[in-house]
Design a protein around this motif. Structure first.
Motif, PDB file in Angstrom:
ATOM      1  N   TYR A  10       0.846  -1.198   0.000  1.00  0.00           N
ATOM      2  CA  TYR A  10       0.000   0.000   0.000  1.00  0.00           C
ATOM      3  C   TYR A  10       0.884   1.252   0.000  1.00  0.00           C
ATOM      4  CZ  TYR A  10      -3.298   3.583   1.312  1.00  0.00           C
ATOM      5  OH  TYR A  10      -4.037   4.740   1.321  1.00  0.00           O
ATOM      6  N   LEU A  11       1.907   1.243   0.844  1.00  0.00           N
ATOM      7  CA  LEU A  11       2.798   2.403   0.919  1.00  0.00           C
ATOM      8  C   LEU A  11       3.553   2.604  -0.393  1.00  0.00           C
ATOM      9  CD1 LEU A  11       3.994   4.710   2.589  1.00  0.00           C
ATOM     10  CD2 LEU A  11       5.694   3.087   3.453  1.00  0.00           C
TER      11      LEU A  11
ATOM     12  N   THR B 252      -0.709   8.262   5.534  1.00  0.00           N
ATOM     13  CA  THR B 252      -0.823   8.523   6.963  1.00  0.00           C
ATOM     14  C   THR B 252      -1.237   7.243   7.681  1.00  0.00           C
ATOM     15  OG1 THR B 252      -3.145   9.150   6.832  1.00  0.00           O
ATOM     16  CG2 THR B 252      -1.510  10.925   6.562  1.00  0.00           C
ATOM     17  N   GLU B 253      -1.050   7.233   8.976  1.00  0.00           N
ATOM     18  CA  GLU B 253      -1.445   6.090   9.790  1.00  0.00           C
ATOM     19  C   GLU B 253      -2.915   5.750   9.571  1.00  0.00           C
ATOM     20  OE1 GLU B 253      -2.228   5.258  14.494  1.00  0.00           O
ATOM     21  OE2 GLU B 253      -0.448   6.417  13.974  1.00  0.00           O
ATOM     22  N   SER B 254      -3.766   6.763   9.554  1.00  0.00           N
ATOM     23  CA  SER B 254      -5.200   6.512   9.395  1.00  0.00           C
ATOM     24  C   SER B 254      -5.505   5.868   8.044  1.00  0.00           C
ATOM     25  CB  SER B 254      -6.010   7.789   9.595  1.00  0.00           C
ATOM     26  OG  SER B 254      -5.664   8.752   8.639  1.00  0.00           O
ATOM     27  N   GLU B 255      -4.735   6.173   7.014  1.00  0.00           N
ATOM     28  CA  GLU B 255      -4.949   5.540   5.709  1.00  0.00           C
ATOM     29  C   GLU B 255      -4.648   4.044   5.769  1.00  0.00           C
ATOM     30  OE1 GLU B 255      -4.183   9.183   2.599  1.00  0.00           O
ATOM     31  OE2 GLU B 255      -2.438   8.214   3.485  1.00  0.00           O
TER      32      GLU B 255
ATOM     33  N   LEU C 161      -4.988   2.210   8.396  1.00  0.00           N
ATOM     34  CA  LEU C 161      -6.056   1.612   9.195  1.00  0.00           C
ATOM     35  C   LEU C 161      -7.342   1.457   8.388  1.00  0.00           C
ATOM     36  CD1 LEU C 161      -5.485   3.428  12.601  1.00  0.00           C
ATOM     37  CD2 LEU C 161      -4.531   1.265  11.802  1.00  0.00           C
ATOM     38  N   VAL C 162      -7.604   2.384   7.484  1.00  0.00           N
ATOM     39  CA  VAL C 162      -8.822   2.333   6.670  1.00  0.00           C
ATOM     40  C   VAL C 162      -8.638   1.445   5.435  1.00  0.00           C
ATOM     41  CG1 VAL C 162     -10.328   3.742   5.196  1.00  0.00           C
ATOM     42  CG2 VAL C 162      -9.681   4.559   7.457  1.00  0.00           C
ATOM     43  N   GLU C 163      -7.476   1.511   4.802  1.00  0.00           N
ATOM     44  CA  GLU C 163      -7.266   0.836   3.524  1.00  0.00           C
ATOM     45  C   GLU C 163      -6.691  -0.573   3.632  1.00  0.00           C
ATOM     46  OE1 GLU C 163      -8.334   2.060   0.678  1.00  0.00           O
ATOM     47  OE2 GLU C 163      -8.991   3.925   1.604  1.00  0.00           O
ATOM     48  N   VAL C 164      -5.887  -0.847   4.641  1.00  0.00           N
ATOM     49  CA  VAL C 164      -5.204  -2.141   4.718  1.00  0.00           C
ATOM     50  C   VAL C 164      -5.810  -3.049   5.791  1.00  0.00           C
ATOM     51  CG1 VAL C 164      -2.975  -3.313   5.014  1.00  0.00           C
ATOM     52  CG2 VAL C 164      -3.060  -1.065   3.912  1.00  0.00           C
ATOM     53  N   PHE C 165      -6.039  -2.526   6.986  1.00  0.00           N
ATOM     54  CA  PHE C 165      -6.529  -3.350   8.090  1.00  0.00           C
ATOM     55  C   PHE C 165      -7.783  -4.157   7.763  1.00  0.00           C
ATOM     56  CE2 PHE C 165      -9.516  -3.573  11.697  1.00  0.00           C
ATOM     57  CZ  PHE C 165      -8.899  -4.597  12.414  1.00  0.00           C
ATOM     58  N   PRO C 166      -8.832  -3.567   7.157  1.00  0.00           N
ATOM     59  CA  PRO C 166     -10.062  -4.345   6.947  1.00  0.00           C
ATOM     60  C   PRO C 166      -9.865  -5.644   6.159  1.00  0.00           C
ATOM     61  CG  PRO C 166     -10.493  -2.022   6.598  1.00  0.00           C
ATOM     62  CD  PRO C 166      -9.000  -2.171   6.732  1.00  0.00           C
ATOM     63  N   GLU C 167      -8.957  -5.646   5.190  1.00  0.00           N
ATOM     64  CA  GLU C 167      -8.730  -6.845   4.380  1.00  0.00           C
ATOM     65  C   GLU C 167      -7.631  -7.736   4.931  1.00  0.00           C
ATOM     66  OE1 GLU C 167      -8.586  -6.377   0.143  1.00  0.00           O
ATOM     67  OE2 GLU C 167      -9.905  -4.626   0.236  1.00  0.00           O
ATOM     68  N   HIS C 168      -6.861  -7.222   5.877  1.00  0.00           N
ATOM     69  CA  HIS C 168      -5.738  -7.981   6.443  1.00  0.00           C
ATOM     70  C   HIS C 168      -5.690  -7.798   7.961  1.00  0.00           C
ATOM     71  CE1 HIS C 168      -4.143  -8.695   2.411  1.00  0.00           C
ATOM     72  NE2 HIS C 168      -4.496  -7.446   2.163  1.00  0.00           N
ATOM     73  N   PRO C 169      -6.742  -8.219   8.691  1.00  0.00           N
ATOM     74  CA  PRO C 169      -6.767  -7.988  10.138  1.00  0.00           C
ATOM     75  C   PRO C 169      -5.760  -8.837  10.908  1.00  0.00           C
ATOM     76  CG  PRO C 169      -8.663  -9.281   9.481  1.00  0.00           C
ATOM     77  CD  PRO C 169      -7.966  -8.854   8.213  1.00  0.00           C
TER      78      PRO C 169
ATOM     79  N   GLY D 252      -5.832 -11.477  12.576  1.00  0.00           N
ATOM     80  CA  GLY D 252      -6.232 -11.975  13.885  1.00  0.00           C
ATOM     81  C   GLY D 252      -6.532 -10.896  14.908  1.00  0.00           C
ATOM     82  N   TYR D 253      -6.387  -9.633  14.528  1.00  0.00           N
ATOM     83  CA  TYR D 253      -6.673  -8.533  15.458  1.00  0.00           C
ATOM     84  C   TYR D 253      -8.116  -8.078  15.287  1.00  0.00           C
ATOM     85  CZ  TYR D 253      -1.716  -8.283  16.450  1.00  0.00           C
ATOM     86  OH  TYR D 253      -0.447  -8.580  16.856  1.00  0.00           O
ATOM     87  N   LYS D 254      -8.759  -7.794  16.399  1.00  0.00           N
ATOM     88  CA  LYS D 254     -10.152  -7.329  16.370  1.00  0.00           C
ATOM     89  C   LYS D 254     -10.239  -5.824  16.162  1.00  0.00           C
ATOM     90  CE  LYS D 254     -12.120 -10.967  19.329  1.00  0.00           C
ATOM     91  NZ  LYS D 254     -11.914 -12.017  18.491  1.00  0.00           N
ATOM     92  N   THR D 255      -9.196  -5.083  16.581  1.00  0.00           N
ATOM     93  CA  THR D 255      -9.214  -3.626  16.435  1.00  0.00           C
ATOM     94  C   THR D 255      -8.035  -3.161  15.586  1.00  0.00           C
ATOM     95  OG1 THR D 255      -7.857  -3.120  18.381  1.00  0.00           O
ATOM     96  CG2 THR D 255     -10.253  -3.387  18.735  1.00  0.00           C
ATOM     97  N   ALA D 256      -8.274  -2.070  14.888  1.00  0.00           N
ATOM     98  CA  ALA D 256      -7.227  -1.497  14.045  1.00  0.00           C
ATOM     99  C   ALA D 256      -6.062  -0.989  14.892  1.00  0.00           C
ATOM    100  CB  ALA D 256      -7.798  -0.364  13.203  1.00  0.00           C
ATOM    101  N   ASP D 257      -6.347  -0.466  16.082  1.00  0.00           N
ATOM    102  CA  ASP D 257      -5.276   0.052  16.940  1.00  0.00           C
ATOM    103  C   ASP D 257      -4.304  -1.048  17.350  1.00  0.00           C
ATOM    104  OD1 ASP D 257      -6.248   2.638  16.796  1.00  0.00           O
ATOM    105  OD2 ASP D 257      -7.431   2.452  18.631  1.00  0.00           O
ATOM    106  N   LYS D 258      -4.820  -2.203  17.755  1.00  0.00           N
ATOM    107  CA  LYS D 258      -3.952  -3.327  18.148  1.00  0.00           C
ATOM    108  C   LYS D 258      -3.168  -3.831  16.944  1.00  0.00           C
ATOM    109  CE  LYS D 258      -4.788  -3.758  22.508  1.00  0.00           C
ATOM    110  NZ  LYS D 258      -3.749  -3.433  23.465  1.00  0.00           N
ATOM    111  N   TRP D 259      -3.834  -3.878  15.785  1.00  0.00           N
ATOM    112  CA  TRP D 259      -3.168  -4.279  14.550  1.00  0.00           C
ATOM    113  C   TRP D 259      -1.984  -3.356  14.262  1.00  0.00           C
ATOM    114  CZ3 TRP D 259      -2.730  -1.661   9.787  1.00  0.00           C
ATOM    115  CH2 TRP D 259      -2.356  -2.436   8.689  1.00  0.00           C
ATOM    116  N   TRP D 260      -2.218  -2.048  14.365  1.00  0.00           N
ATOM    117  CA  TRP D 260      -1.173  -1.067  14.067  1.00  0.00           C
ATOM    118  C   TRP D 260      -0.014  -1.177  15.047  1.00  0.00           C
ATOM    119  CZ3 TRP D 260       0.492   1.162  10.034  1.00  0.00           C
ATOM    120  CH2 TRP D 260       1.331   2.270  10.092  1.00  0.00           C
ATOM    121  N   GLU D 261      -0.312  -1.486  16.313  1.00  0.00           N
ATOM    122  CA  GLU D 261       0.759  -1.655  17.304  1.00  0.00           C
ATOM    123  C   GLU D 261       1.724  -2.766  16.905  1.00  0.00           C
ATOM    124  OE1 GLU D 261      -0.751  -2.239  21.285  1.00  0.00           O
ATOM    125  OE2 GLU D 261      -1.926  -0.380  21.196  1.00  0.00           O
TER     126      GLU D 261
END
Length: 191
Positions: free
Chosen positions: A132-133, A140-143, A145-153, A155-164
């Protein structure tokens, strides 16, 4: 009014033809220096089309993830064929993505939590964030979380934990730079 010079100056092609996206791609493929990005003027001159037509076709190829683009200077923009996601169509076919071997090694060696299938999913999420980058060189970080996390979670339930988990590993990959300002804009500095 039917004068060829007048129609060319108005931005029309000299033959009045339409230009398929493949003809724009052929301009990129025909370069002797494959690393050099092109401008709309380069495409316009090569195809004999208007600047607007060149911009429209180039932007359509960006939307298809066939080309990448970046603003340069106050009013300039360049386009190039990215090393990742090279494809000529929008089909759902799986395609091999080229990645620098150093990037593949960095992803394989990344310190991500988990093991087995969970670890593999997290590596896939890291690959997706990197890809994506590379397609969006100033993200940005929010991008993420919006563009990558939903299709590649991964095993994380929240975007914040995923980003960590993903952020420190992404930071260590080649061609990645992040501004430590309040917006934390991530930059892809390769190709």
């Amino acid at each position: 009014m039917g004068n060829t010079t007048d129609s060319t100056m108005a931005g029309e092609s000299t033959s009045g033809q339409e230009f398929p996206l493949e003809s724009v791609l052929s301009v990129f493929e025909g370069r002797t220096d494959q690393a050099r990005p092109l401008t709309a003027n380069d495409v316009m001159e090569e195809l004999g089309c208007s600047r607007r037509t060149a911009h429209n076709k180039l932007n359509a190829l960006v939307k298809r993830n066939t080309l990448a683009t970046r603003k340069v200077g106050a009013r300039g923009r360049v386009w190039w064929v990215p090393l990742t996601g090279i494809t000529r169509d929008d089909s759902a076919k799986e395609h091999e993505t080229y990645r620098d071997p150093e990037v593949n090694t960095g992803i394989a060696d990344a310190e991500l939590p988990g093991s087995g299938e969970t670890l593999e999913k997290r590596r896939e999420a890291l690959r997706a964030a990197y890809d994506y980058l590379s397609r969006n060189p100033n993200a940005t970080e929010s991008e993420f979380l919006v563009e990558v996390f939903p299709e590649h979670p991964a095993g994380y339930k929240t975007a914040d934990k995923w980003w960590e988990a993903i952020e420190p590993a992404l930071r260590e990959l080649p061609n990645v730079d992040v501004n430590e300002d309040r917006e934390h804009v991530w930059h892809y500095v390769g190709g």
